[in-house]
Design a protein around this motif. Structure first.
Motif, PDB file in Angstrom:
ATOM      1  N   GLY A 195       0.761  -1.236   0.000  1.00  0.00           N
ATOM      2  CA  GLY A 195       0.000   0.000   0.000  1.00  0.00           C
ATOM      3  C   GLY A 195       0.790   1.283   0.000  1.00  0.00           C
ATOM      4  O   GLY A 195       0.285   2.329  -0.431  1.00  0.00           O
ATOM      5  N   LYS A 196       2.024   1.254   0.463  1.00  0.00           N
ATOM      6  CA  LYS A 196       2.760   2.502   0.640  1.00  0.00           C
ATOM      7  C   LYS A 196       3.005   3.242  -0.667  1.00  0.00           C
ATOM      8  O   LYS A 196       2.856   4.474  -0.728  1.00  0.00           O
ATOM      9  N   GLU A 197       3.401   2.531  -1.702  1.00  0.00           N
ATOM     10  CA  GLU A 197       3.719   3.225  -2.961  1.00  0.00           C
ATOM     11  C   GLU A 197       2.499   3.913  -3.564  1.00  0.00           C
ATOM     12  O   GLU A 197       2.564   5.103  -3.895  1.00  0.00           O
ATOM     13  N   PRO A 198       1.358   3.223  -3.737  1.00  0.00           N
ATOM     14  CA  PRO A 198       0.202   3.949  -4.269  1.00  0.00           C
ATOM     15  C   PRO A 198      -0.294   5.038  -3.331  1.00  0.00           C
ATOM     16  O   PRO A 198      -0.744   6.102  -3.784  1.00  0.00           O
ATOM     17  N   LEU A 199      -0.215   4.809  -2.029  1.00  0.00           N
ATOM     18  CA  LEU A 199      -0.629   5.846  -1.089  1.00  0.00           C
ATOM     19  C   LEU A 199       0.206   7.100  -1.282  1.00  0.00           C
ATOM     20  O   LEU A 199      -0.339   8.221  -1.371  1.00  0.00           O
ATOM     21  N   LYS A 200       1.515   6.948  -1.351  1.00  0.00           N
ATOM     22  CA  LYS A 200       2.394   8.101  -1.486  1.00  0.00           C
ATOM     23  C   LYS A 200       2.293   8.741  -2.872  1.00  0.00           C
ATOM     24  O   LYS A 200       2.109   9.952  -2.992  1.00  0.00           O
ATOM     25  N   ASN A 201       2.427   7.907  -3.893  1.00  0.00           N
ATOM     26  CA  ASN A 201       2.579   8.444  -5.245  1.00  0.00           C
ATOM     27  C   ASN A 201       1.281   8.967  -5.841  1.00  0.00           C
ATOM     28  O   ASN A 201       1.298   9.857  -6.702  1.00  0.00           O
ATOM     29  N   LYS A 202       0.152   8.441  -5.394  1.00  0.00           N
ATOM     30  CA  LYS A 202      -1.131   8.880  -5.948  1.00  0.00           C
ATOM     31  C   LYS A 202      -1.847   9.869  -5.035  1.00  0.00           C
ATOM     32  O   LYS A 202      -2.327  10.906  -5.486  1.00  0.00           O
ATOM     33  N   TYR A 203      -1.905   9.565  -3.743  1.00  0.00           N
ATOM     34  CA  TYR A 203      -2.765  10.331  -2.847  1.00  0.00           C
ATOM     35  C   TYR A 203      -2.008  11.394  -2.059  1.00  0.00           C
ATOM     36  O   TYR A 203      -2.425  12.555  -2.031  1.00  0.00           O
ATOM     37  N   VAL A 233      -8.771  -2.189   1.623  1.00  0.00           N
ATOM     38  CA  VAL A 233      -9.797  -1.564   2.456  1.00  0.00           C
ATOM     39  C   VAL A 233      -9.553  -0.060   2.559  1.00  0.00           C
ATOM     40  O   VAL A 233     -10.486   0.743   2.466  1.00  0.00           O
ATOM     41  N   LEU A 234      -8.300   0.320   2.729  1.00  0.00           N
ATOM     42  CA  LEU A 234      -7.976   1.725   2.936  1.00  0.00           C
ATOM     43  C   LEU A 234      -8.219   2.579   1.700  1.00  0.00           C
ATOM     44  O   LEU A 234      -8.729   3.703   1.805  1.00  0.00           O
ATOM     45  N   GLU A 235      -7.865   2.067   0.537  1.00  0.00           N
ATOM     46  CA  GLU A 235      -8.036   2.886  -0.666  1.00  0.00           C
ATOM     47  C   GLU A 235      -9.499   3.241  -0.911  1.00  0.00           C
ATOM     48  O   GLU A 235      -9.815   4.412  -1.164  1.00  0.00           O
ATOM     49  N   PRO A 236     -10.437   2.300  -0.838  1.00  0.00           N
ATOM     50  CA  PRO A 236     -11.848   2.693  -0.980  1.00  0.00           C
ATOM     51  C   PRO A 236     -12.292   3.698   0.081  1.00  0.00           C
ATOM     52  O   PRO A 236     -13.105   4.581  -0.209  1.00  0.00           O
ATOM     53  N   ALA A 237     -11.782   3.571   1.303  1.00  0.00           N
ATOM     54  CA  ALA A 237     -12.141   4.529   2.347  1.00  0.00           C
ATOM     55  C   ALA A 237     -11.655   5.927   1.983  1.00  0.00           C
ATOM     56  O   ALA A 237     -12.375   6.926   2.176  1.00  0.00           O
ATOM     57  N   LEU A 238     -10.442   6.017   1.458  1.00  0.00           N
ATOM     58  CA  LEU A 238      -9.931   7.309   1.014  1.00  0.00           C
ATOM     59  C   LEU A 238     -10.753   7.869  -0.142  1.00  0.00           C
ATOM     60  O   LEU A 238     -11.078   9.056  -0.177  1.00  0.00           O
ATOM     61  N   GLN A 239     -11.137   7.005  -1.074  1.00  0.00           N
ATOM     62  CA  GLN A 239     -11.900   7.458  -2.228  1.00  0.00           C
ATOM     63  C   GLN A 239     -13.309   7.898  -1.851  1.00  0.00           C
ATOM     64  O   GLN A 239     -13.842   8.863  -2.404  1.00  0.00           O
ATOM     65  N   ARG A 240     -13.906   7.195  -0.891  1.00  0.00           N
ATOM     66  CA  ARG A 240     -15.222   7.620  -0.421  1.00  0.00           C
ATOM     67  C   ARG A 240     -15.164   9.013   0.201  1.00  0.00           C
ATOM     68  O   ARG A 240     -16.134   9.767   0.173  1.00  0.00           O
ATOM     69  N   ALA A 241     -13.995   9.339   0.773  1.00  0.00           N
ATOM     70  CA  ALA A 241     -13.814  10.646   1.386  1.00  0.00           C
ATOM     71  C   ALA A 241     -13.419  11.717   0.377  1.00  0.00           C
ATOM     72  O   ALA A 241     -13.298  12.894   0.749  1.00  0.00           O
ATOM     73  N   GLY A 242     -13.199  11.322  -0.875  1.00  0.00           N
ATOM     74  CA  GLY A 242     -12.906  12.298  -1.913  1.00  0.00           C
ATOM     75  C   GLY A 242     -11.513  12.259  -2.487  1.00  0.00           C
ATOM     76  O   GLY A 242     -11.180  13.060  -3.356  1.00  0.00           O
ATOM     77  N   ALA A 243     -10.662  11.359  -2.013  1.00  0.00           N
ATOM     78  CA  ALA A 243      -9.300  11.264  -2.543  1.00  0.00           C
ATOM     79  C   ALA A 243      -9.345  10.639  -3.946  1.00  0.00           C
ATOM     80  O   ALA A 243     -10.142   9.760  -4.229  1.00  0.00           O
ATOM     81  N   ARG A 244      -8.447  11.134  -4.797  1.00  0.00           N
ATOM     82  CA  ARG A 244      -8.328  10.581  -6.148  1.00  0.00           C
ATOM     83  C   ARG A 244      -6.859  10.454  -6.530  1.00  0.00           C
ATOM     84  O   ARG A 244      -6.045  11.256  -6.100  1.00  0.00           O
TER      85      ARG A 244
END
Length: 249
Positions: free
Chosen positions: A90-98, A238-249
């Motif tokens: 998860g760390k790479e997509p979390l950092k590089n995208k969000y 689980v975390l990525e959908p939670a971020l997206q529901r909150a508006g992260a892209r």
């Protein structure tokens, strides 16, 4: 001198339990509908949000826009297999995208399952604040190697655990190969020894970690909070959908 419960625990009794001590449950709460996308926030001129690191009042290391509308906090142990899984997946997509978009900040806070965690965290925090999360990720990316060192010299570890505090952590770092591990990743052995000899700072760190754990009622690792609300899950899917529901892209 502060006497904390963690620093009094025997090292060897905990060593066989470390892999099972953290929460590997991959609970999910469903993808759900996506919220309206939040606009990206430009970083300061000449910088990237992934290189901006702030030490929070709780002692966590926060990467990204300090004013990001979405604040993700992870409580993690360096000897936790599920934390290693998140670091790997998860760390790479979390950092590089969000985080890079300026809409999400990511703060890592410590949980100590055993005295080894205190030694590893002290070494990870020993250098520049910008190196803390990369060094933590190095531990999780190489957790099998780290465990080999922690469990490979039990007599020396046991002897180290009986030393006075101002000698104990340096001896543990030497007996477990942790000083060598971090030296190979840019933290000199002399610098590491100096940090491990600073028992006042280590005791303050342990006290802070235990206070945060009690305040937020953290019982397993990793535990995530998004804008102060606990996320019911421990994995990136689980975390990525939670971020997206909150508006992260």
């Amino acid at each position: 001198m502060i006497k904390t419960r963690l620093l009094a625990l025997p090292l060897l009794a905990l060593a066989p339990l470390m892999l099972a001590a953290c929460d590997d449950a991959a609970t999910t709460d469903g993808a759900g509908a996506r919220g309206e996308p939040l606009p990206a926030v430009a970083p300061p001129a000449g910088q990237q949000w992934t290189n901006v690191v702030t030490i929070t009042p709780e002692g966590g290391y926060m990467m990204g826009n300090p004013d990001a509308p979405l604040k993700l906090v992870e409580y993690a142990s360096h000897t936790c297999g599920a934390c290693a899984n998140f670091a790997k997946t998860g760390k790479e997509p979390l950092k590089n995208k969000y985080v890079a978009s300026g809409t999400v900040s990511f703060e890592q806070r410590e949980i100590f399952l055993n005295p080894f965690d205190a030694v590893i965290a002290t070494l990870a925090q020993c250098g520049a604040k910008e190196q803390f999360q990369p060094l933590s990720d190095e531990v999780w990316q190489n957790l099998e190697t780290v465990f080999t060192g922690l469990q490979g010299n039990p007599q020396a570890v046991q002897a180290a655990g009986a030393l006075p505090l101002n000698q104990r952590f340096v001896a543990i770092g030497e007996a477990t190969g942790l000083l060598e591990f971090f030296a190979a990743r840019g933290l000199s052995a002399d610098q590491g020894r100096a940090c491990l000899a600073d028992t006042t700072k280590i005791e303050a760190l342990v006290k802070s970690v235990e206070a945060n754990q009690a305040k937020d009622k953290v019982t397993g690792t990793p535990t995530f909070f998004l804008n102060g609300q606990r996320v019911e899950g421990t994995t990136w899917d689980v975390l990525e959908p939670a971020l997206q529901r909150a508006g992260a892209r």
